[in-house]
Design an enzyme around this catalytic site. Structure first.
Site, PDB file in Angstrom:
ATOM      1  N   TRP A 101       0.172  27.188  54.330  1.00  0.00           N
ATOM      2  CA  TRP A 101       1.296  26.877  53.423  1.00  0.00           C
ATOM      3  C   TRP A 101       1.515  27.978  52.416  1.00  0.00           C
ATOM      4  CZ3 TRP A 101       4.874  24.116  55.214  1.00  0.00           C
ATOM      5  CH2 TRP A 101       4.580  23.108  56.137  1.00  0.00           C
ATOM      6  N   ASP A 172       2.075  24.730  44.222  1.00  0.00           N
ATOM      7  CA  ASP A 172       2.470  23.785  45.275  1.00  0.00           C
ATOM      8  C   ASP A 172       1.382  22.714  45.350  1.00  0.00           C
ATOM      9  OD1 ASP A 172       3.031  22.377  47.560  1.00  0.00           O
ATOM     10  OD2 ASP A 172       3.174  24.133  48.880  1.00  0.00           O
ATOM     11  N   LYS A 196       3.477  12.425  50.966  1.00  0.00           N
ATOM     12  CA  LYS A 196       2.025  12.246  51.086  1.00  0.00           C
ATOM     13  C   LYS A 196       1.545  11.203  50.069  1.00  0.00           C
ATOM     14  CE  LYS A 196       2.455  16.932  52.542  1.00  0.00           C
ATOM     15  NZ  LYS A 196       2.206  16.835  53.930  1.00  0.00           N
TER      16      LYS A 196
HETATM   17  N1  PMP Z   1       3.393  22.806  51.099  1.00  0.00           N
HETATM   18  C1  PMP Z   1       2.378  22.037  51.523  1.00  0.00           C
HETATM   19  C2  PMP Z   1       1.035  22.215  50.888  1.00  0.00           C
HETATM   20  C3  PMP Z   1       2.583  21.105  52.541  1.00  0.00           C
HETATM   21  O1  PMP Z   1       1.579  20.347  52.971  1.00  0.00           O
HETATM   22  C4  PMP Z   1       3.868  20.969  53.107  1.00  0.00           C
HETATM   23  C5  PMP Z   1       4.182  19.954  54.183  1.00  0.00           C
HETATM   24  N2  PMP Z   1       3.154  19.480  54.920  1.00  0.00           N
HETATM   25  C6  PMP Z   1       4.889  21.803  52.644  1.00  0.00           C
HETATM   26  C7  PMP Z   1       4.630  22.699  51.630  1.00  0.00           C
HETATM   27  C8  PMP Z   1       6.271  21.725  53.212  1.00  0.00           C
HETATM   28  O2  PMP Z   1       6.843  20.548  52.801  1.00  0.00           O
HETATM   29  P1  PMP Z   1       8.251  20.029  53.323  1.00  0.00           P
HETATM   30  O3  PMP Z   1       8.094  19.712  54.763  1.00  0.00           O
HETATM   31  O4  PMP Z   1       8.483  18.843  52.451  1.00  0.00           O
HETATM   32  O5  PMP Z   1       9.230  21.111  53.098  1.00  0.00           O
END
Ligand code: PMP
Length: 360
Positions: A101, A172, A196
């Site tokens: 991520w 994040d 989550k």
């Molecule tokens: N950052 C993290 C740490 C994530 O776990 C996720 C999704 N699993 C995201 C960003 C991306 O999120 P989204 O699908 O809501 O754009």
């Protein structure tokens, strides 16, 4: 029958919350309509929105000089909104890379910031660790320092908050917000997709310090401009009303559980139980350094990967669902968000022991 759902997101929600939503779905608070069918600008919905924000502020003790935004586009859109709001095209911005991520945030950031630098990269540990706090050299003229507090795929979580000095810290927190108390004042901006620990997909929470508002670069779309969204109460356009309402129910549920300190105790106990079972076996492996193992996402592999299929099938038959690892890495992953009860982890650990006995 409800199963134990270990999905990484969208993820399990508290049964109480689902039942509450169901009970008032077709006739919401005597209106003769569902909450899905009312205007976001109606008095009734504005009250829901304000109450959700108040509860979130209480849970996290958000200081008064921070604005809470309820936005769309997922955490992924924030990967772009952050540089657009906080940095010029020629500015510098620093990022820490701790895995999948982080990498996505960095790749998107590079589209908008010429002077983006990765000041620490955990490639050498194969993303099984986080950098030493003392090793972080944040550039004093960076517009911000970005990091991923919890890597949802790698299962790596920072055990400390980086010290970025006067440089705004941007985090994040998608897969760990509300899992334990957080000192919001350490951050310039935090953000999290809802799917989550907050509620359904479609909602993204951003908490931003007021002095960082009003700096968006020319050309920033209005819906991505934090100042514009803050001025409109996150209703520059139609917000994801149902997800916002559901988040409010989840926040109320968290209050009833005793707040984030109480959640932290349960979450730590759940994680400890599972890591202990993995480490005590000669059969399951978690590669993450002990000091930075995630409480929320626990990846593990079998020493004999050819047994993966029968492990997953057996788990499913035992009511333990969605234990497949992320498609990019395989193996298993158990996500232990707030709504996963201790009983779910106890059932998983019992199944793992039994599977090891019969296949080990
Ligand atoms: N950052 C993290 C740490 C994530 O776990 C996720 C999704 N699993 C995201 C960003 C991306 O999120 P989204 O699908 O809501 O754009």
């Amino acid at each position: 029958m409800r199963v134990f759902n270990f999905a990484a997101g969208p993820a399990t929600l508290p049964l109480e919350v689902l039942e509450e939503a169901r009970a008032e779905l077709s006739d919401w608070r005597g209106s003769g309509m569902s909450v899905l069918e009312v205007s976001h600008r109606s008095k009734a919905f504005l009250a829901v929105a304000a109450e959700a924000e108040r509860r979130l502020r209480d849970l996290l003790s958000v200081p008064d000089n921070y604005r809470v935004l309820f936005l769309q586009g997922g955490a992924t859109l924030q990967f772009a909104a952050i540089p657009l709001n906080l940095a010029g095209a020629d500015s510098r911005a620093d990022y820490i890379n701790t895995g999948a991520w982080s990498k996505k945030a960095i790749a998107e950031g590079r589209r908008f910031v010429g002077g983006l630098a990765v000041i620490a990269d955990e490639a050498a540990s194969r993303y099984t660790s986080v950098p030493e706090a003392a090793a972080l050299a944040v550039r004093a003229d960076a517009a911000y320092l970005h990091y991923t507090v919890n890597e949802t795929i790698g299962g790596v979580e920072f055990p400390y908050v980086p010290d970025s000095g006067a440089v705004p810290l941007v985090a994040d927190l998608s897969s760990t917000l509300l899992s334990r108390p957080l000192e919001v004042a350490r951050f310039g901006l935090i953000y999290a997709g809802a799917q989550k620990n907050i509620g359904p997909a479609g909602l993204t929470v951003v908490i931003v310090r007021e002095d960082l508002l009003g700096r968006a670069r020319a050309g920033t779309p209005a819906v991505l401009d934090y100042a514009a969204q803050a001025a409109e109460g996150s209703m520059l356009n139609t917000p994801p009303t149902f997800a916002w309402y559901m988040a409010g129910l989840v926040f109320a549920w968290l209050e009833r559980q005793g707040g984030l300190a109480a959640m932290a105790r349960v979450n730590e106990a759940k994680a400890r139980l599972l890591y202990r079972a993995i480490d005590a076996s000669g059969f399951y492996v978690n590669p993450v350094a002990r000091s930075c193992r995630s409480w929320m996402n626990v990846p593990f592999t079998l020493r004999e990967p050819e047994l993966d299929g029968s492990f997953l099938a057996g788990a499913r038959a035992a009511g333990l669902h969605n234990l497949e690892g992320h498609r990019s890495v395989g193996g298993m992953r158990a996500s232990l968000y707030n709504a996963m009860p201790l009983a779910g982890v106890e059932a998983l650990v019992a199944f793992m022991a039994e599977f090891e006995r019969s296949h080990g």
